[in-house]
Write an enzyme that holds these catalytic residues in place. Structure first.
Site, PDB file in Angstrom:
ATOM      1  N   PRO A 310       0.821  -1.214   0.000  1.00 46.67           N
ATOM      2  CG  PRO A 310       0.146  -0.886   2.222  1.00 46.67           C
ATOM      3  CD  PRO A 310       0.888  -1.855   1.323  1.00 46.67           C
ATOM      4  N   GLY A 311       0.475   2.238  -0.800  1.00 49.63           N
ATOM      5  CA  GLY A 311       1.142   3.547  -0.762  1.00 49.63           C
ATOM      6  C   GLY A 311       0.153   4.564  -0.241  1.00 49.63           C
ATOM      7  NE  ARG A 312      -4.374   5.844  -4.228  1.00 53.02           N
ATOM      8  CZ  ARG A 312      -4.143   6.673  -5.231  1.00 53.02           C
ATOM      9  NH1 ARG A 312      -4.505   7.920  -5.126  1.00 53.02           N
ATOM     10  NH2 ARG A 312      -3.545   6.256  -6.328  1.00 53.02           N
ATOM     11  NE  ARG A 348      -3.409  11.682  -6.522  1.00 53.56           N
ATOM     12  CZ  ARG A 348      -4.502  11.403  -5.826  1.00 53.56           C
ATOM     13  NH1 ARG A 348      -4.961  12.265  -4.952  1.00 53.56           N
ATOM     14  NH2 ARG A 348      -5.132  10.283  -6.005  1.00 53.56           N
ATOM     15  CE1 TYR A 352      -2.893   9.600 -11.965  1.00 56.51           C
ATOM     16  CE2 TYR A 352      -4.082  10.290 -10.020  1.00 56.51           C
ATOM     17  CZ  TYR A 352      -2.922   9.852 -10.620  1.00 56.51           C
ATOM     18  OH  TYR A 352      -1.795   9.668  -9.869  1.00 56.51           O
ATOM     19  CB  CYS A 379       0.210  29.979 -17.045  1.00 53.14           C
ATOM     20  SG  CYS A 379       0.994  31.229 -16.023  1.00 53.14           S
ATOM     21  CD  GLU A 380      -1.179  24.062 -18.484  1.00 54.23           C
ATOM     22  OE1 GLU A 380      -2.094  23.325 -18.916  1.00 54.23           O
ATOM     23  OE2 GLU A 380      -0.088  24.206 -19.046  1.00 54.23           O
TER      24      GLU A 380
HETATM   25  C1  LIG Z   1       2.014   2.399  -7.263  1.00 56.38           C
HETATM   26  C2  LIG Z   1       2.314   1.044  -6.818  1.00 56.38           C
HETATM   27  C3  LIG Z   1       1.909   0.629  -5.548  1.00 56.38           C
HETATM   28  C4  LIG Z   1       1.117   1.484  -4.598  1.00 56.38           C
HETATM   29  O1  LIG Z   1      -0.112   1.881  -5.112  1.00 56.38           O
HETATM   30  P1  LIG Z   1      -1.137   2.646  -4.149  1.00 56.38           P
HETATM   31  O2  LIG Z   1      -2.294   2.945  -4.997  1.00 56.38           O
HETATM   32  O3  LIG Z   1      -0.442   3.882  -3.681  1.00 56.38           O
HETATM   33  O4  LIG Z   1      -1.422   1.734  -3.017  1.00 56.38           O
HETATM   34  C5  LIG Z   1       2.271  -0.647  -5.159  1.00 56.38           C
HETATM   35  N1  LIG Z   1       2.972  -1.469  -5.975  1.00 56.38           N
HETATM   36  C6  LIG Z   1       3.368  -1.091  -7.209  1.00 56.38           C
HETATM   37  C7  LIG Z   1       4.126  -2.028  -8.041  1.00 56.38           C
HETATM   38  C8  LIG Z   1       3.048   0.175  -7.668  1.00 56.38           C
HETATM   39  O5  LIG Z   1       3.427   0.539  -8.895  1.00 56.38           O
END
Ligand SMILES: *Cc1c(COP(=O)(O)O)cnc(C)c1O
Length: 452
Positions: A310-312, A348, A352, A379-380
């Protein structure tokens, strides 16, 4: 005795509205009696005064809480949780993630060097990338990353050559399982016919696995997939899991290889606005564990160690972007509130179509809400941070505007467009604020411009 029912009590209704509004904020967020918003006990207005605007504020307790939820859902005895560094990375965060027992996913030599030089153990790092540069691979081998995730056939020979006949590197194979999921076409990565990974359907994945298994310097520890981002259903993960376990069984049958790991990537969805669906990590973990046990039993395979990335979902809701209103413009169609940041710190919405719920953070307003478009300063015409949101009709230059759920994929994608300089990052915890990343100055920008 009062006869007022709670649901007709205006103050109770107001409290409900406020609770709903703050449902996407960190748990420490609160509104003071003067309308000033506090995070971890620190007024956002004080941070804006001390560090200027735009400024990004990270709630440390929220980040740690989210890490701990993941660690509890995916315990270390049977799973690994790798934070996807591309969502946002700085040295202070690297330290915190290490303390919380997470691993790290990186996609470049830069992310990798930053993490390792900040003290993160390289064996808990995984390198991804559909087009890894020679520097990416060299750095990964030099620093000793735990896993390199091979994304295409050409990488196998390249990596084997770089590792050498007496070298050793653990690798995974990125598979596209043919599962379409994700909040937007630009962040769907699990389907065939796109730039990431080896297709399961056309046999490329199995063929590549066979080639990796034949390389003495490479140890194939598992299969990997990443379906996309902002996924709010468990089902796509279950489908991918089943298909990858199927491939694991075929690899065992054809080559006698039993792979000990299975990485299902990230993409766990979060709410940017109140009421939006989220993917609950605890539910996801429970259902993945059950499905993995069933599918492996059916295939006669031992249960592999599960990896999620997980990132987000770790960092997004912990970050707040804070802007100062610079201009207000009313047209017959709509009201524009323009702030001192925009697509240079948050691309973002333009990329998207992400939608946010900004609010005033420095004062209370009793003016009626009007439909407002929050515009950036760039400027967009497409530099809009939030369209059709409710803001008080008396919103005026000098007001502070806070955008919650700003921790992920904003600063990490920031640019120097219009040379405004990228904003600083301030962490808050227990009533105190500390600077993690300073503002990018004109001096910084001028220093790279060496050509006069
Ligand atoms: C971007 C990415 C993530 C994380 O995605 P999230 O939407 O931020 O959870 C994990 N693994 C890979 C390979 C990614 O490219």
């Amino acid at each position: 005795m009062t006869t007022t029912a709670p649901d007709t009590d205006p103050s109770a209704a107001e409290a409900t509205d406020r609770a709903r509004e703050f449902s996407v904020w960190p748990a420490t967020a609160a509104e003071g009696p003067d309308g000033r918003v506090l995070l971890a006990g620190v007024p956002l207005a004080d941070i804006a005064d001390a560090h200027g605007t735009p400024v990004y504020v990270l709630d440390e307790a929220e980040v740690r809480d989210r890490c701990r939820t993941y660690r509890a859902a995916f315990p270390a005895a049977e799973a690994d949780v790798h934070y996807a560094a591309k969502a946002f990375l700085c040295r202070g965060l690297v330290r915190l993630l290490d303390e919380e027992g997470l691993g790290l996913d990186v996609c470049s030599a830069g992310e990798l060097e930053l993490a390792v030089t900040a003290g993160f153990p390289p064996e808990r790092i995984l390198l991804h990338g559909n087009a890894k540069s020679p520097a990416d691979l060299d750095t990964a081998l030099r620093l000793g990353v735990g896993r390199i995730v091979i994304d295409g056939p050409a990488e196998i020979a390249r990596l084997a050559a770089a590792v050498g006949p007496r070298g050793h590197q653990k690798v995974m194979l990125r598979v596209t399982p043919g599962v379409g999921a994700g909040g937007h076409a630009k962040i769907r990565t699990g389907t065939d016919g796109q730039k990431f990974g080896l297709s399961l359907r056309d046999g490329h994945a199995q063929h590549a696995a066979a080639r990796v298994l034949a390389q003495p310097g490479l140890e194939l520890t598992g299969l990997h997939c990443h379906l996309g981002s902002q996924i709010t259903e468990v089902k796509p993960y279950l489908t991918a899991l089943r298909r990858l376990v199927g491939l694991m069984a075929r690899l065992r049958d054809a080559h006698g290889a039993v792979l000990p790991e299975l990485d299902l990537g990230g993409g766990h969805g979060i709410a940017h606005r109140p009421g939006e669906p989220v993917l609950d990590p605890t539910t996801l973990a429970r259902r993945l564990r059950t499905a993995l046990a069933e599918d492996c039993a059916a295939a006669g395979l031992p249960v592999p160690r599960l990896v999620v990335e997980p990132g987000r979902a770790v960092i997004g809701p912990a970050g707040i972007a804070l802007y100062r209103v610079l201009a207000v413009k009313t047209t017959p169609e709509r009201t524009f509130v323009a702030v001192d940041g925009g697509m240079s710190d948050n691309p973002r919405p333009a990329l998207y179509g992400v939608r946010y719920a900004p609010r005033l953070a420095g004062r209370r307003s009793t003016a009626p809400a009007v439909r407002t478009t929050v515009a950036g300063r760039h400027c967009e015409a497409g530099d809009l941070l939030a369209e059709d949101v409710a803001l008080p009709a008396d919103t005026r230059p000098g007001d502070l505007l806070a955008v919650p759920v700003s921790g992920a994929y904003q600063l990490s994608m920031a640019s120097s467009y219009n040379l405004v300089g990228r904003p600083p990052v301030v962490a808050v915890r227990d009533g105190a604020a500390r600077l993690l990343v300073r503002r990018e100055t004109l001096e910084d920008l001028r220093a790279r411009d060496v050509g006069l």
